[in-house]
Design a protein around this motif. Sequence first.
Motif, mmCIF file in Angstrom:
data_model
loop_
_atom_site.group_PDB
_atom_site.id
_atom_site.type_symbol
_atom_site.label_atom_id
_atom_site.label_comp_id
_atom_site.label_asym_id
_atom_site.label_seq_id
_atom_site.Cartn_x
_atom_site.Cartn_y
_atom_site.Cartn_z
ATOM 1 N N MET A 131 1.079 -1.062 -0.062
ATOM 2 C CA MET A 131 0.206 -0.163 -0.312
ATOM 3 C C MET A 131 0.860 1.188 -0.151
ATOM 4 N N ASP A 182 -1.712 5.150 -2.259
ATOM 5 C CA ASP A 182 -2.996 4.969 -2.116
ATOM 6 C C ASP A 182 -3.861 5.033 -0.933
ATOM 7 N N ARG A 183 -2.719 5.782 0.115
ATOM 8 C CA ARG A 183 -3.726 6.000 1.553
ATOM 9 C C ARG A 183 -4.336 7.440 1.145
ATOM 10 N N TYR A 199 -16.434 1.329 0.687
ATOM 11 C CA TYR A 199 -15.271 0.414 0.531
ATOM 12 C C TYR A 199 -15.479 -0.917 -0.738
ATOM 13 N N ALA A 226 -12.010 0.318 -2.858
ATOM 14 C CA ALA A 226 -11.316 -0.523 -3.990
ATOM 15 C C ALA A 226 -11.288 -1.192 -5.689
ATOM 16 N N ARG A 242 -8.089 -2.929 -6.147
ATOM 17 C CA ARG A 242 -7.376 -4.037 -5.262
ATOM 18 C C ARG A 242 -8.282 -4.575 -4.658
ATOM 19 N N SER A 256 -11.464 -6.543 0.556
ATOM 20 C CA SER A 256 -10.743 -6.914 1.725
ATOM 21 C C SER A 256 -9.540 -6.396 2.117
ATOM 22 N N THR A 257 -8.653 -5.231 1.374
ATOM 23 C CA THR A 257 -7.880 -4.971 1.657
ATOM 24 C C THR A 257 -8.041 -3.614 2.147
ATOM 25 N N ILE A 258 -8.669 -2.524 1.526
ATOM 26 C CA ILE A 258 -9.052 -1.333 1.569
ATOM 27 C C ILE A 258 -9.722 -2.134 3.071
ATOM 28 N N ARG A 312 -9.391 -3.638 5.464
ATOM 29 C CA ARG A 312 -8.206 -3.375 6.321
ATOM 30 C C ARG A 312 -7.433 -2.945 6.508
ATOM 31 N N GLU A 313 -7.286 -2.013 5.873
ATOM 32 C CA GLU A 313 -5.969 -0.896 5.913
ATOM 33 C C GLU A 313 -6.987 0.006 6.820
ATOM 34 N N THR A 324 2.499 1.648 10.271
ATOM 35 C CA THR A 324 2.990 0.498 9.287
ATOM 36 C C THR A 324 4.265 0.696 9.452
#
Length: 228
Positions: A1, A5-6, A19, A23, A28, A31-33, A35-36, A55
């Motif tokens: 990431m 992206d953030r 979400y 994504a 992406r 699920s990645t978004i 969790r982030e 991070t």
Amino acid sequence: MTQQDRQRIAAGLADGLSYRQIARRLDRPASTITREIARNGGPAGYRPQQAYQATLRRARRGTPAPPPASTPPVAAMEQEIIEMAVRAGMPRTAARVHHDLALSEDGRRTAAELTRRLNVSAASVSVAVNNLVQAGYARRERDPRGRRDIYVIDDDAWYRSVLISRHQTLETVRATMSLAEAHGLDGPVGQRLAKTAAFLERVSLDMIESADRWRHLLTPSDPTEGRS
């Protein structure tokens, strides 16, 4: 990431995107978004720079990030419900308060509980609850054992919200019809406004008839209530 992206995640949250929509913007997995965002302050507290620093700290410690309170699929579904309410016009904090009340075992929370669980100020909770009460989605109760208010979402909340919505629609009907008459019902403007008023009136009547017919679905303790 990446940090870019953030920043795009934060921009998407500010724009009220779900979400899944964020994504897709980043190409992406959802699920990645999820969790982030969940591990870096949640949708209301996500900040790109803080997420980046967190991070780095986790990487230096060599320990995994703490798991989110809900599993990613559940968290994503819950967030999607909140986003739909926001897109429908409900303020975000009010949508979060309403959702949290709905998830409580007895449909009840104190202001302190909501403030702590949602990580928002007491003033924000107060404004959100006022919004929900005015719309009929929640109500206040006084704690008989203390001086605090308890906020409640019960089985009849959606029915009350329909009644309030109907009342507001009928006020619009009356105002629109008065304006139509002022412009003259024989002219194009007056006729257009009169048609609008007639449409809204019929829709509101159908809405309350339907709400009365199906109200028993909200109150299973009395299965005959609301049947026509």
